[in-house]
Design an enzyme around this catalytic site. Structure first.
Site, PDB file in Angstrom:
ATOM      1  N   GLN A  37       0.809  -1.215   0.000  1.00 25.26           N
ATOM      2  CA  GLN A  37       0.000   0.000   0.000  1.00 25.26           C
ATOM      3  C   GLN A  37       0.849   1.276   0.000  1.00 25.26           C
ATOM      4  OE1 GLN A  37      -2.527  -0.811   3.368  1.00 25.26           O
ATOM      5  NE2 GLN A  37      -4.165  -1.506   2.031  1.00 25.26           N
ATOM      6  N   ASN A  38       2.162   1.139   0.113  1.00 21.82           N
ATOM      7  CA  ASN A  38       3.011   2.324   0.050  1.00 21.82           C
ATOM      8  C   ASN A  38       3.007   2.822  -1.394  1.00 21.82           C
ATOM      9  OD1 ASN A  38       5.458   4.041  -0.164  1.00 21.82           O
ATOM     10  ND2 ASN A  38       5.721   3.413   1.961  1.00 21.82           N
ATOM     11  N   GLN A  39       2.827   4.104  -1.584  1.00 25.87           N
ATOM     12  CA  GLN A  39       2.685   4.670  -2.920  1.00 25.87           C
ATOM     13  C   GLN A  39       4.000   5.153  -3.525  1.00 25.87           C
ATOM     14  OE1 GLN A  39      -0.300   7.623  -1.930  1.00 25.87           O
ATOM     15  NE2 GLN A  39      -1.928   6.296  -2.682  1.00 25.87           N
TER      16      GLN A  39
END
Length: 176
Positions: A37-39
């Site tokens: 989920q890290n962008q």
């Protein structure tokens, strides 16, 4: 005690993006920004015009090197329960102030998030020959909309050199 990852950069790096300390998913994988989920990879991919999330980790690193971008963190080790920056205690800092000396082509250092910026700016100090850029964190804990983050991250474009990375559909390097 959690120990971070080493710096990743070629000697001709023009830009370094510095985080605080990798989260648990990244440390377990031994890869920068491994949490799904890290962008980070999506944001930086938009900056350089590359589909970084679709590439293997090694191809991502190769692509960053092609664009003269380095990665590291301001914290080398610390006590921390979980992955949130607010839980960092007893931090030992990396020698990021030496980046300016070691990388002769360095033009900018970008801080991925408030913790990185607060610590990094103190370590680097004022009057350097490089620009210092504060970015909104790519972490899933930062709930700002992606497009708002991307608008700020876009200021990295002038420091990202090189032609597009040549990768085939399978993630292999193609002819340039």
């Amino acid at each position: 005690m959690k120990v971070g990852l080493g710096p990743i950069a070629r000697s001709d790096a023009r830009l370094f993006v510095l985080g605080s300390l990798p989260g648990d998913a990244s440390l377990a994988a031994g890869q920068y920004y491994a949490h799904p989920q890290n962008q980070f990879w999506r944001l930086l991919g938009q900056v350089i015009g590359e589909a970084l999330p679709e590439l293997s980790y090694q191809d991502r690193l190769d692509c960053l090197a092609d664009h003269r971008i380095g990665l590291w963190d301001v914290i080398g080790s610390a006590q921390r329960h979980g992955s949130l920056d607010q839980a960092i205690r007893l931090a030992n800092h990396n020698g990021i102030e030496r980046l300016v000396e070691k990388f002769q082509h360095l033009e900018a250092i970008a801080f991925n998030g408030g913790t990185s910026a607060a610590i990094g700016r103190k370590l680097i100090g004022h009057g350097q020959r490089v620009g210092l850029i504060d970015l909104p964190s790519s972490s899933p804990a930062n709930t700002r909309p992606f497009q708002e983050k991307a608008a700020v991250w876009a200021q990295l474009r002038p420091f990202c050199g090189a032609p597009p990375c040549a990768r085939g559909q399978s993630g292999q390097k193609g002819n340039r």
